[in-house]
Design an enzyme around this catalytic site. Structure first.
Site, PDB file in Angstrom:
ATOM      1  N   ARG A 118       0.971  -1.185  -0.134  1.00 13.50           N
ATOM      2  CA  ARG A 118      -0.126  -0.064  -0.207  1.00 13.50           C
ATOM      3  C   ARG A 118       0.819   1.263   0.018  1.00 13.50           C
ATOM      4  O   ARG A 118       0.348   2.284  -0.506  1.00 13.50           O
ATOM      5  CB  ARG A 118      -1.126  -0.068   1.203  1.00 13.50           C
ATOM      6  CG  ARG A 118      -2.092  -0.984   0.953  1.00 13.50           C
ATOM      7  CD  ARG A 118      -2.956  -1.067   2.372  1.00 13.50           C
ATOM      8  NE  ARG A 118      -4.181  -1.910   2.020  1.00 13.50           N
ATOM      9  CZ  ARG A 118      -5.028  -2.026   2.685  1.00 13.50           C
ATOM     10  NH1 ARG A 118      -5.225  -1.750   3.919  1.00 13.50           N
ATOM     11  NH2 ARG A 118      -6.125  -2.880   2.278  1.00 13.50           N
ATOM     12  N   LYS A 131     -19.132 -18.291  -0.545  1.00 11.81           N
ATOM     13  CA  LYS A 131     -20.749 -18.557  -0.124  1.00 11.81           C
ATOM     14  C   LYS A 131     -21.449 -17.668  -1.496  1.00 11.81           C
ATOM     15  O   LYS A 131     -20.774 -16.645  -1.922  1.00 11.81           O
ATOM     16  CB  LYS A 131     -20.914 -17.756   0.894  1.00 11.81           C
ATOM     17  CG  LYS A 131     -20.515 -18.508   2.081  1.00 11.81           C
ATOM     18  CD  LYS A 131     -21.042 -17.770   3.564  1.00 11.81           C
ATOM     19  CE  LYS A 131     -20.734 -18.735   4.698  1.00 11.81           C
ATOM     20  NZ  LYS A 131     -21.003 -18.150   5.857  1.00 11.81           N
ATOM     21  N   GLY A 148     -10.487  -9.415  -1.587  1.00  7.71           N
ATOM     22  CA  GLY A 148      -9.969 -10.221  -0.738  1.00  7.71           C
ATOM     23  C   GLY A 148      -9.176 -11.419  -1.214  1.00  7.71           C
ATOM     24  O   GLY A 148      -8.231 -11.200  -1.561  1.00  7.71           O
ATOM     25  N   GLY A 167     -13.270  -4.208   0.490  1.00 12.85           N
ATOM     26  CA  GLY A 167     -14.665  -3.798   0.280  1.00 12.85           C
ATOM     27  C   GLY A 167     -15.017  -2.769  -0.726  1.00 12.85           C
ATOM     28  O   GLY A 167     -16.034  -2.690  -1.058  1.00 12.85           O
TER      29      GLY A 167
END
Length: 396
Positions: A35, A198, A354, A377
């Site tokens: 980063r 999921k 992610g 996110g």
């Protein structure tokens, strides 16, 4: 869209929101400098123009309390090493002490402010706090895609105090362009590869991208909800029984929109969820009781290969198997290799969100795809079609 190159920073102080929320070890050393490296080009542009840079970031979750373990002073040396300039530090981010440090800053110098989240007002998006921050620069630059989905004081509210002097940094502009390429302007055929465990965590993304893609590859644990919904036997594989109707709806919606959905046809199944388990290749809809699918099988990977190599724009979000265990990493590595080949042939490839980013880094694909997103996110919310407040604030 106002970008860095629209401004000359000579004799100006740039107030730059960076995302330096980096991992530290128990000696407070930075263990992943990605980063910081990602923010370097923006900082260098300001300095080369003849200006100075005031950097603000959060680190961890101090919840409005001063916490020495989460002081940004720990990262000062790492930032200095990467930027190639000795970075000054001030142990506050607003008020008299911070204002004095900024006033004393000379052209060509860099100042790092203390952790923004030592103040509750930061996450609350407090206007008074944002106004105090605004006193610390002449031009506001947002270069923190990782927090662009938060309406915090430093990422969103502060922009209103710079009506004609605000812009995106190079990193944030690149993120916006990359997402735009996948979601709007990318060359067809457009492919989305969605993995992970999921269906429930990807439903909004799937609904949003079905209008934009030609092909959809479904991999990872999500596979088994789709297979069981269609009457297949998935053994002990992870499966969201309460999302089977939703899986069928997604397949119907895709068919209606002319999107081809590619689901695994065979899998590497194991008799236990561990690296030493016994394994066998089985048809995806005939997994025996006591066995669970943990990676894609060879026929599946051949199918995926032909789809990936035929695509001109590729989004990859989520791994294909349990890549954290070497035995079940082949599918994820193979998909990375196929995307690498497609990219060499001229496709645009974006990896974001992610675990797929972790996989790309772990297996050395970072330089083999067109772009790896820095925001988890924020990336996911962009793919869901949401307008990110940090981006909207610069466009306003």
């Amino acid at each position: 869209m106002k970008v860095l190159n629209d401004f000359n920073f000579e004799d100006k102080k740039a107030l730059i929101r960076v995302d330096f929320n980096v991992p530290l070890n128990d000696k407070f050393e930075v263990t992943d400098t990605n980063r910081i490296e990602a923010a370097k080009p923006t900082i260098i542009k300001v300095l080369e123009d003849g200006g100075s840079a005031v950097l603000m970031s959060h680190l961890g979750r101090p919840k409005g309390q001063r916490n020495a373990d989460l002081s940004l002073s720990h990262i000062c040396d790492a930032v200095s090493d990467i930027i190639g300039v000795s970075v000054k530090f001030v142990d506050d981010c607003v008020g008299e002490k911070a204002e004095k440090a900024v006033a004393e800053l000379k052209n060509g110098e860099v100042l790092l402010l203390e952790n923004l989240r030592y103040y509750n007002e930061e996450e609350k998006g407090d206007e008074e706090f944002a106004e105090k921050l605004s006193k610390l620069g002449d031009i506001y630059v947002n270069d923190a895609f990782g927090t662009a989905h938060r309406a915090h004081a430093s990422t969103t509210i502060v922009a209103k105090f710079f009506p004609n002097a605000k812009c995106f940094g190079y990193l944030l502009a690149k993120e916006i362009d990359a997402i735009e390429k996948v979601m709007a302007t990318g060359e067809k055929p457009v492919l989305a590869i969605l993995g992970g465990a999921k269906v429930s965590s990807k439903i909004t993304i799937i609904e949003n991208i079905l209008d934009k893609v030609d092909d959809l590859i479904i991999g990872g644990g999500m596979t088994y909800t789709f297979i069981k919904a269609q009457g297949g036997k998935v053994g002990d594989s992870i499966c969201e029984d309460d999302k089977m109707d939703l899986a069928m709806e997604i397949l119907a919606m895709a068919k209606e929109k002319g999107v081809k959905v590619h689901i695994p046809v065979d899998v590497l199944a194991a008799d236990d969820f561990n690296a030493d388990a016994n394994t066998q290749i089985v048809d995806v809809d005939k997994i025996p009781e006591g066995w669970q699918g943990l990676d894609a099988g060879p026929r599946t990977l051949e199918n995926f290969k032909s789809v990936i190599l035929a695509s001109k724009t590729i989004l990859w979000n989520g791994p294909i198997g349990v890549f954290e265990m070497e035995k079940f990493a082949k599918g994820t590595i193979a998909v990375g290799n196929f995307i690498d080949e497609a990219t060499k042939n001229g496709a645009f490839s974006l990896v974001g969100g992610g675990d797929s980013v972790a996989a790309v880094k772990q297996f050395g694909f970072e330089d083999k795809v067109s772009y790896v997103s820095t925001g988890g996110g924020a990336m996911l919310e962009s793919l869901e079609g949401k307008t990110l407040p940090g981006i909207a604030a610069i466009l306003a």
